[in-house]
Enzyme design. Structure first.
Site, PDB file in Angstrom:
ATOM      1  N   ASP A 171       0.815  -1.214   0.000  1.00 56.00           N
ATOM      2  CA  ASP A 171       0.000   0.000   0.000  1.00 56.00           C
ATOM      3  C   ASP A 171       0.851   1.267   0.000  1.00 56.00           C
ATOM      4  O   ASP A 171       1.762   1.400   0.823  1.00 56.00           O
ATOM      5  CB  ASP A 171      -0.881  -0.011   1.260  1.00 56.00           C
TER       6      ASP A 171
ATOM      7  N   GLU B 144       1.024  -0.622  -5.202  1.00 56.85           N
ATOM      8  CA  GLU B 144       0.147   0.464  -5.587  1.00 56.85           C
ATOM      9  C   GLU B 144       1.022   1.703  -5.738  1.00 56.85           C
ATOM     10  O   GLU B 144       1.734   2.086  -4.808  1.00 56.85           O
ATOM     11  CB  GLU B 144      -0.853   0.649  -4.462  1.00 56.85           C
TER      12      GLU B 144
ATOM     13  N   ASP C  12     -11.002   2.645  -3.482  1.00 55.77           N
ATOM     14  CA  ASP C  12     -10.700   4.079  -3.417  1.00 55.77           C
ATOM     15  C   ASP C  12     -11.413   4.858  -4.514  1.00 55.77           C
ATOM     16  O   ASP C  12     -11.072   6.016  -4.773  1.00 55.77           O
ATOM     17  CB  ASP C  12      -9.191   4.313  -3.567  1.00 55.77           C
TER      18      ASP C  12
HETATM   19  O1  TEU Z   1      -4.096   4.641  -1.265  1.00 55.18           O
HETATM   20  C1  TEU Z   1      -2.965   5.434  -1.585  1.00 55.18           C
HETATM   21  C2  TEU Z   1      -3.286   6.665  -2.288  1.00 55.18           C
HETATM   22  O2  TEU Z   1      -2.436   7.213  -2.972  1.00 55.18           O
HETATM   23  C3  TEU Z   1      -4.601   7.301  -1.966  1.00 55.18           C
HETATM   24  O3  TEU Z   1      -4.329   8.487  -1.305  1.00 55.18           O
HETATM   25  C4  TEU Z   1      -5.410   7.697  -3.081  1.00 55.18           C
HETATM   26  O4  TEU Z   1      -4.775   8.707  -3.809  1.00 55.18           O
HETATM   27  C5  TEU Z   1      -6.700   8.174  -2.503  1.00 55.18           C
HETATM   28  O5  TEU Z   1      -7.376   7.062  -1.949  1.00 55.18           O
HETATM   29  C6  TEU Z   1      -7.548   8.839  -3.504  1.00 55.18           C
HETATM   30  O6  TEU Z   1      -8.697   9.263  -2.899  1.00 55.18           O
HETATM   31  C7  TEU Z   1      -3.903   3.628  -0.330  1.00 55.18           C
HETATM   32  C8  TEU Z   1      -5.194   2.886  -0.045  1.00 55.18           C
HETATM   33  O7  TEU Z   1      -5.633   2.245  -1.206  1.00 55.18           O
HETATM   34  C9  TEU Z   1      -6.196   3.843   0.527  1.00 55.18           C
HETATM   35  O8  TEU Z   1      -7.419   3.210   0.787  1.00 55.18           O
HETATM   36  C10 TEU Z   1      -5.628   4.402   1.797  1.00 55.18           C
HETATM   37  O9  TEU Z   1      -6.479   5.398   2.273  1.00 55.18           O
HETATM   38  C11 TEU Z   1      -4.237   4.994   1.581  1.00 55.18           C
HETATM   39  O10 TEU Z   1      -3.376   4.129   0.860  1.00 55.18           O
HETATM   40  C12 TEU Z   1      -3.565   5.214   2.905  1.00 55.18           C
HETATM   41  O11 TEU Z   1      -3.199   3.971   3.441  1.00 55.18           O
END
Ligand code: TEU
Ligand code: CA
Length: 558
Positions: free
Chosen positions: A200, A257, A331
């Site tokens: 993540d 990611e 997300d």
């Molecule tokens: O998302 C990483 C991320 O870059 C997010 O900030 C994304 O840009 C955002 O969700 C857009 O609205 C990961 C996870 O998938 C997310 O659910 C988490 O909130 C985030 O990391 C923090 O751990």
């Protein structure tokens, strides 16, 4: 690539566990709920299950704020439930990929609690603390979820860094003890049978230590400092260490990611020759219907931009890495509501989105509910939204004087909650997800769109997904082929060709409610139908007459 690695011809199913299935009637999805639905998942043609986090967490960011990496949160079940789930997955010939949140912990994690006690605590350097500057934050970096990325701790007279919510302090990977902790956690779950990791927000793990000020956003003292913390060279080193010390020796597969990615960095991460990661999930690929990185400034979908982004990633990664293919995740709002036509052609356009995405090169990632054509929940009240990002943006919007109506629409259309409503299993009360009022309200349309109705309908979205995953499997053109997008500037058609030795296919998708005709490229006279969403395609003299939202994939063996 001579021979596909096992994960290259696999399909992944992504679970958001709190909203998947509630096995014990407390309104919260749980691990036993996943186990109860393994036959369903297997029946889709899935090889790998990835679940979002289910660890002990105050749930300030949907579980991505982990307070204990080795314990299952009680509302999700017990370690026995986990063992039973893994055994059930393996017994069905599937594998399990765990979500590892390594950029930050919860502020309720024992390490952070220790770090707060004293500057001399060995845990203090697990995080990034800095003194203030002129009585203010150490820099003007913005948090991804709104406000400053720094939070003041009066007891220490220092600020700590949090790129995400203030309950998510960033870990300091420059402290070797942190890296050792990470190894131990990854090994702990590998010992328990997990087959791989989804890493993540992992491309943020190195921050430039001088924290320079950045250009503020309009109307705000803070600005996004991604150039100072995203994909810095140090990240490659950490990936190589993880690969050499844990992932490779234990045969674990990895997908990271990653946002804000350029070509060279992407290849650096995922080129098999470099030994860093197996695959990338280029997160910002879907930011094509908004202004810049602000999801709450929506724009209508510009299909040529989407095609350019897809085509770019296809060619960057071809022979230099591997891609996750996705139309939605936890997300994002629902793909159907966003890119399809849920009002007039819900079934057809949901199928089209799968046809358009999943014949590209990469591993299909199917987000729970997309396979039955779930839509955004269409809530009637602002109080039904739960996500930290949505609630922060709402508060800022209302403070600026925006109306509640405006934000009800924005959150319904754009918030991450769109994809997080309980899975619509049936027309029973609470969508068959639970026997009690769930933690989040079900979609308003669950009586019409649900897995039970679709199970026996051969023309359902569900059965289209099953067919698609079946026909795509093992095809050399799909696994190895090069990708060429045609009609790049056409605002309604997405057409691409996949070419391998001896086999070629064409995926044709009409992203519009109008009829369109399209002349097939030469060589497709003898093509066979692989899959379509409107029955037999109408092809005369090399021209295909497409109906609204028609999607067709043809294959030629030459
Ligand atoms: O998302 C990483 C991320 O870059 C997010 O900030 C994304 O840009 C955002 O969700 C857009 O609205 C990961 C996870 O998938 C997310 O659910 C988490 O909130 C985030 O990391 C923090 O751990
Ligand atoms: Ca439960």
């Amino acid at each position: 690539m001579d021979k596909a690695k096992w994960w290259q011809d696999a399909a992944v199913y992504q679970i958001y566990p709190r909203s998947f299935f509630d096995s014990n009637g407390d309104g919260i999805g749980d691990l036993k709920g996943i186990t109860a639905k393994l036959d369903y998942i297997k029946s889709l043609g899935i090889d790998i299950i990835w679940s979002c986090p289910f660890f002990v967490s105050p749930w300030a960011d949907g579980g991505y704020d982990v307070a204990d990496y080795r314990s299952i949160a009680p509302e999700f079940g017990t370690m026995e439930d986990f063992d039973e789930m893994i055994a059930g997955i393996h017994a069905r010939g599937m594998r399990f990929m765990m979500d590892f949140v390594g950029n930050h912990t919860s502020d309720e994690h024992a390490w952070f609690q220790e770090a707060l006690k004293s500057k001399d605590s060995p845990y203090h350097s697990y995080y990034t603390f800095r003194p203030g500057r002129d009585g203010k934050e150490p820099s003007n970096w913005a948090s991804i979820f709104g406000g400053s990325a720094w939070e003041y701790v009066p007891e220490l007279d220092e600020y700590y860094l949090h790129l995400f919510a203030k309950k998510q302090p960033d870990l300091n990977w420059e402290d070797p003890a942190v890296v050792q902790e990470v190894f131990d956690i990854l090994n702990f779950w590998a010992d328990k049978g997990v087959d791989g990791y989804r890493l993540d927000a992992i491309n943020y793990l190195y921050k430039e230590p001088d924290f320079p000020d950045v250009e503020p956003m309009p109307g705000s003292p803070y600005g996004f400092a991604t150039e100072h913390y995203a994909n810095k060279p140090k990240v490659h080193e950490h990936f190589r260490t993880l690969h050499d010390k844990v992932m490779a020796p234990r045969g674990l597969t990895t997908v990271a990611e990653v946002a804000y990615l350029d070509e060279e960095t992407a290849r650096g991460y995922a080129d098999p020759a470099r030994g860093e990661l197996d695959a990338l999930y280029p997160f910002d690929l879907l930011n094509v219907d908004q202004e810049g990185y602000d999801k709450f400034s929506p724009l209508p979908l510009d299909l040529p931009s989407l095609k350019r982004a897809l085509s770019h990633w296809q060619s960057v990664m071809h022979d230099h890495g591997w891609l996750a293919l996705f139309i939605g995740n936890h997300d994002q709002p629902r793909a159907l509501s966003r890119f399809g036509d849920e009002e007039h052609y819900p079934v057809r356009s949901a199928k089209l989105l799968a046809n358009a995405m999943y014949f590209l090169q990469g591993t299909p990632y199917i987000y729970q509910g997309d396979e039955i054509g779930m839509t955004n929940p269409h809530y009637a009240s602002l109080s039904q939204f739960k996500d930290v990002e949505a609630l922060n943006a709402l508060r800022e919007g209302l403070d600026r004087g925006d109306s509640e109506e405006r934000w009800l629409k924005l959150l319904n259309d754009r918030s991450r909650d769109g994809g997080r409503a309980p899975f619509s299993w049936s027309a029973d009360e609470y969508a068959g997800f639970s026997t009690t009022k769930p933690w989040m309200d079900p979609c308003t349309n669950y009586k019409d769109i649900n897995a039970a109705i679709e199970e026996d309908d051969p023309d359902s979205v569900l059965n289209f997904y099953r067919r698609l995953l079946k026909v795509r499997k093992g095809l050399p053109a799909v696994i190895y082929g090069s990708t060429e997008f045609l009609e790049m500037d056409d605002p309604e058609l997405m057409v691409y060709i996949r070419r391998a030795e001896g086999q070629e296919l064409i995926s044709i998708n009409n992203f519009s409610g109008s009829e369109r005709s399209y002349r097939l490229p030469a060589g497709y006279e003898t093509a066979e139908l692989l899959i379509s969403n409107c029955g037999d395609p109408i092809i005369k003299d090399g021209v295909i007459d497409l109906r609204p939202w028609e999607a067709v994939t043809l294959i030629v063996n030459c």
